[in-house]
Structure formats: structure tokens, C-alpha cells
Write an enzyme that holds these catalytic residues in place. Structure first.
Site, short mmCIF file in Angstrom:
data_model
loop_
_atom_site.label_atom_id
_atom_site.label_comp_id
_atom_site.label_asym_id
_atom_site.label_seq_id
_atom_site.Cartn_x
_atom_site.Cartn_y
_atom_site.Cartn_z
N TYR A 92 0.84 -1.19 0.00
CA TYR A 92 0.00 0.00 0.00
C TYR A 92 0.88 1.24 0.00
O TYR A 92 2.10 1.15 -0.09
CB TYR A 92 -1.00 -0.08 1.16
CG TYR A 92 -1.89 -1.30 0.98
CD1 TYR A 92 -1.79 -2.38 1.83
CD2 TYR A 92 -2.75 -1.40 -0.11
CE1 TYR A 92 -2.56 -3.52 1.63
CE2 TYR A 92 -3.51 -2.53 -0.32
CZ TYR A 92 -3.41 -3.58 0.54
OH TYR A 92 -4.16 -4.72 0.32
N LEU B 160 0.53 -17.11 9.92
CA LEU B 160 0.37 -18.56 10.13
C LEU B 160 0.73 -18.96 11.55
O LEU B 160 1.43 -19.97 11.78
CB LEU B 160 1.17 -19.35 9.07
CG LEU B 160 0.58 -19.24 7.65
CD1 LEU B 160 1.47 -19.94 6.65
CD2 LEU B 160 -0.84 -19.80 7.61
C1 FNR Z 1 -5.79 -9.53 5.94
N1 FNR Z 1 -4.59 -8.90 6.29
C2 FNR Z 1 -4.56 -7.56 6.54
N2 FNR Z 1 -3.40 -6.97 6.95
C3 FNR Z 1 -3.37 -5.65 7.28
O1 FNR Z 1 -2.32 -5.12 7.63
N3 FNR Z 1 -4.53 -4.91 7.24
C4 FNR Z 1 -5.71 -5.45 6.84
O2 FNR Z 1 -6.74 -4.76 6.86
C5 FNR Z 1 -5.72 -6.80 6.42
N4 FNR Z 1 -6.86 -7.37 5.92
C6 FNR Z 1 -6.94 -8.74 5.74
C7 FNR Z 1 -8.15 -9.36 5.42
C8 FNR Z 1 -8.22 -10.73 5.31
C9 FNR Z 1 -9.53 -11.39 4.98
C10 FNR Z 1 -7.06 -11.52 5.52
C11 FNR Z 1 -7.12 -13.02 5.45
C12 FNR Z 1 -5.86 -10.92 5.83
C13 FNR Z 1 -3.39 -9.71 6.65
C14 FNR Z 1 -3.58 -10.25 8.09
O3 FNR Z 1 -3.68 -9.19 9.03
C15 FNR Z 1 -2.39 -11.12 8.49
O4 FNR Z 1 -1.22 -10.34 8.50
C16 FNR Z 1 -2.21 -12.28 7.50
O5 FNR Z 1 -3.46 -12.87 7.23
C17 FNR Z 1 -1.26 -13.34 8.08
O6 FNR Z 1 -1.71 -13.79 9.34
P1 FNR Z 1 -2.57 -15.14 9.51
O7 FNR Z 1 -3.89 -14.89 8.82
O8 FNR Z 1 -1.77 -16.23 8.85
O9 FNR Z 1 -2.71 -15.31 10.99
C1 531 Z 2 -3.29 -10.01 2.34
C2 531 Z 2 -1.83 -9.70 2.20
C3 531 Z 2 -0.99 -10.08 3.22
C4 531 Z 2 0.36 -9.87 3.09
C5 531 Z 2 0.86 -9.25 1.93
C6 531 Z 2 0.00 -8.86 0.93
C7 531 Z 2 -1.36 -9.10 1.04
N1 531 Z 2 -4.09 -8.84 2.12
C8 531 Z 2 -3.67 -7.70 2.90
C9 531 Z 2 -4.79 -6.82 3.33
C10 531 Z 2 -5.95 -6.79 2.41
C11 531 Z 2 -6.45 -8.15 2.07
C12 531 Z 2 -5.47 -9.24 2.11
C13 531 Z 2 -4.31 -5.47 3.81
O1 531 Z 2 -3.17 -5.33 4.21
C14 531 Z 2 -5.26 -4.33 3.85
#
Ligand code: FNR
Ligand code: 531
Length: 359
Positions: free
Chosen positions: A183, A304
Site C-alpha cells: 500500500y 500462520l
Molecule cells: C488480511 N490482512 C490484513 N493486513 C493488514 O495489515 N490490514 C488489513 O486490513 C488486512 N486485511 C486482511 C483481510 C483478510 C480477509 C485476511 C485473510 C488478511 C493480513 C492479516 O492481518 C495477516 O497479517 C495475515 O493474514 C497473516 O496472518 P494469519 O492470517 O496467517 O494469521
Molecule cells: C493479504 C496480504 C498479506 C500480506 C501481503 C500482501 C497481502 N491482504 C492484505 C490486506 C488486504 C487483504 C489481504 C491489507 O493489508 C489491507
């Protein structure tokens, strides 16, 4: 004795345990407004025993949204609906957090369950996307952002500062700047997306400038007694292509600490659309560990982390101060309670009185 279930103190905020809910977009807002879904979704995870609940990427301006369903805080009208959610989170004993964000060149997309494709500015639900340089995220998606002028940079930085003030009014106690996942802020510091020839591009100090100036503005507006954190992508997973590296992140973390950031939330990826990410249980925890040790700043580990023993080890080995649970908390909002039981900590203390008989 489970370290995962001991309090964590950051500035004036005490987390009842080392378990946070990672910010996860719900794509369920209309014009950025929080509503019943957000109350139930975040409320359930606070009631499930998390020490910290971080609200999803919340856009600092409308064009900073990833999708038209993103939460926003670009208007004073957004504050009360968010405050309603934060009051409930706090009443459950969790700290209310929020991630303020700008999608930059990754903005204006369809909902993920509608394909997530880029929506052109002149299509319904689309808007002009901006970034450091006219470099698309993923050429195949054909979306070239408009190169930001100095006025654009100042306007977006001011929007982050205004967002911090509104977050405080909305009852947020833990504020995170989204500087990861490709972003806007990340797209400035990564050489893969920033081709600028002015003092916002080129050498490291120039590429981090947008983030550093934004953090300085937010820090000045955010109470010194409350935690200010930043989520960064520790690596682009593209060293061979000249991408952002872990060493860069350690240098950045030192500067963010000096600028008053209290914790680094250590994620990775998102800028190189074709990067091969070796995802595995806890695969990003080593980045949190290196930043914690070499930059001397508190860190959150995420990625994870699904098991109680796994989370306990990350904290016990000093890799991170807290763990953030993402998808596992979507599968089980009560994960902190279950982890407490598994680690022989006081699970009952994390269970709402109303549910006591069930335990
Ligand atoms: C995310 N992730 C994410 N990260 C972030 O910085 N801001 C966000 O708003 C989002 N949105 C988001 C939506 C959905 C549906 C998913 C699955 C993931 C990334 C999330 O916060 C996290 O860093 C990653 O999913 C890895 O962690 P887990 O899911 O393996 O525990
Ligand atoms: C998943 C994502 C995790 C790590 C690197 C790139 C992408 N994304 C990130 C989210 C939006 C939805 C899923 C955000 O960071 C807003």
C-alpha cells in the site's frame, strides 16, 4: 506458567495477554461507516479473550480504500459508529486498536469475493489511484497510478494526521500506521514501486521520507501516553530484483523508534505481485525477532500462527512481545480462551460471565 497469558505494558496501555487480533478487512462498510457487522465481528473476538483487537485497514481518505467496502475515518461522521465498536471491545477487557491506511496504487478494486479486479476510475465504485510513480501493481492488472505531486503528498499526510485525531475521538487506544503489503507508504519505501527523481525517491533516506514525515505528524497528534505502532513489510521477497530487504527494515525500525514509534508489527510482501513467498507456520516471526533484537524495539509477530504452543514459543524465545492472530481467529474467535486452557493458564478469566457455565 504461560508467558502468552501474561500482561504486556506499552506506554499507558496494558494488554491482558500477548494475543492480538490482526487487522483484517471485512469489506462490509458503506461509505466507510462501521455498522452491525463490525460490532459483532470485533466484539466476538474481544469477548473471545484477545488482549488487543486491531480494527482493519481504515482509510484516511475515500480514494485510500482498497475497495468500496473498506472502513474509513476521513469524516467526523465516521467517529461515533467506530466508537460504538471500540466501547464494546474495551468493555470485554480487550484494548481497542485501529490501523489507519491508504491503499495508494492498490486501491479501487472489486470486493475479493467478486474477483478483486481493479475498477477503472470512470466505472461505478471506482476512483483515480495515486502512488509515488506511474508503476502499476502487476502489469496485467493494467492499473497505472497517477504520480503524486508534492501537494498530493502533503494532502495525504494531513489526512493521516486527521485520522489519528478522529481515532482518538473514537476511543482507539492503540494506533497502527499501515506501511506494509504494497500500500501507499510501502510503495514509497520499496525500490520496486518508487522511481521518483525528487527527494521522495532514489536513496533509502528519500524513499522512507513519506513514511517518516507521516509518522512524525501522527506522533505529534497522538497522545504520548498511548502506543503508536507501524506495520511494515520486512521484505519484498525480491532481493534479486533489488527489492526492500530485512536489513532495510532493521534500519527503518531504528529510525521509527527514534521518531516515537513504540512497536513494529512485522509482516512482509505485497509490493512485488510475482514474489514467491515461502509461507509456512510462523514464517515471519524471524523478521520480528531480528528487528526486536537489532533495532531494540518491541515487535508483534504475525503470519500462520495457529497453535497455542507455537504462539507461546514465539513469546518465550523473545522473538516478539505479542503475537497477532489473523485467519485462525476467523475460524475460532475464542482462540485465546482455548489457548489458555491448552497452556494451563486461567481460561475462565477470559470467558464472559454470561458464558461461564459453559466452561
Ligand atoms: C488480511 N490482512 C490484513 N493486513 C493488514 O495489515 N490490514 C488489513 O486490513 C488486512 N486485511 C486482511 C483481510 C483478510 C480477509 C485476511 C485473510 C488478511 C493480513 C492479516 O492481518 C495477516 O497479517 C495475515 O493474514 C497473516 O496472518 P494469519 O492470517 O496467517 O494469521
Ligand atoms: C493479504 C496480504 C498479506 C500480506 C501481503 C500482501 C497481502 N491482504 C492484505 C490486506 C488486504 C487483504 C489481504 C491489507 O493489508 C489491507
Amino acid at each position: 506458567m504461560s508467558l502468552l497469558h501474561t500482561p504486556f505494558f506499552l506506554k499507558s496501555v496494558t494488554l491482558r495477554n500477548r494475543i492480538g487480533i490482526s487487522p483484517m478487512c471485512q469489506y462490509n462498510a458503506a461509505d466507510g461507516f462501521a455498522a452491525d457487522w463490525h460490532l459483532v465481528h470485533y466484539g466476538a473476538r474481544a469477548a473471545g479473550g484477545a488482549g488487543l483487537v486491531i480494527l482493519e485497514a481504515t482509510a484516511v481518505e475515500a480514494r485510500g480504500r482498497i475497495t468500496a467496502g473498506d472502513l474509513g475515518i476521513w469524516s467526523d461522521a465516521h467517529v461515533e459508529p467506530l466508537a460504538r465498536v471500540n466501547r464494546f471491545i474495551k468493555a470485554q477487557g480487550a484494548a481497542p486498536g485501529m490501523q489507519i491506511a491508504h491503499a495508494g496504487r492498490k486501491g479501487s478494486t472489486a470486493l475479493p469475493w467478486k474477483g478483486g479486479a481493479h475498477v477503472a476510475a470512470n466505472e461505478p465504485g471506482g476512483w483515480e489511484i495515486i502512488g509515488p510513480s506511474p508503476v502499476a501493481f502487476g502489469a496485467s492488472l493494467g492499473r497505472v497510478p497517477r504520480e503524486m505531486s508534492l501537494e498530493d503528498i502533503r494532502a495525504v499526510q494531513a489526512a493521516f494526521v486527521a485520522a489519528a485525531k478522529r481515532a482518538l475521538a473514537a476511543g482507539v487506544e492503540w494506533l497502527e500506521v499501515h506501511a506494509a503489503h504494497g500500500y501507499l507508504a510501502h510503495s514509497f519505501y520499496s525500490p520496486l514501486s518508487n522511481r521518483r527523481a525528487d527527494n521522495y525517491g532514489g536513496v533509502f533516506e528519500n524513499r522512507i521520507r513519506f513514511l517518516m514525515e507521516t509518522v512524525a505528524g501522527v506522533r505529534a497528534a497522538w497522545p504520548g501516553t498511548l502506543p503508536l505502532t507501524a506495520r511494515i513489510s520486512a521484505t519484498d521477497w525480491a532481493d534479486a530484483q533489488g527489492g526492500w530487504t530485512v536489513e532495510d527494515s532493521i534500519d527503518l525500525a531504528k529510525r521509527l523508534k527514534a521518531a516515537g514509534v513504540d512497536l513494529i508489527d512485522t509482516s512482509s510482501g505485497g509490493c512485488a505481485h510475482d514474489a514467491k513467498i515461502p509461507a509456512a507456520p510462523g514464517y515471519q516471526a524471524p523478521f520480528a525477532e531480528r528487528i526486536r533484537r537489532e533495532a531494540g524495539i518491541a515487535t508483534a509477530a504475525v503470519g500462520l500462527i495457529t497453535g497455542a504452543a507455537q504462539a507461546e514459543e514465539i513469546v518465550r524465545e523473545g522473538r516478539a512481545d505479542i503475537v497477532l492472530i489473523g485467519r485462525e481467529s476467523l475460524r475460532d474467535p475464542n482462540w485465546p480462551q482455548r489457548a489458555a486452557r491448552e497452556l494451563r493458564a486461567n481460561a475462565r478469566a477470559l470467558v464472559p460471565e454470561q458464558y461461564g457455565r459453559a466452561w
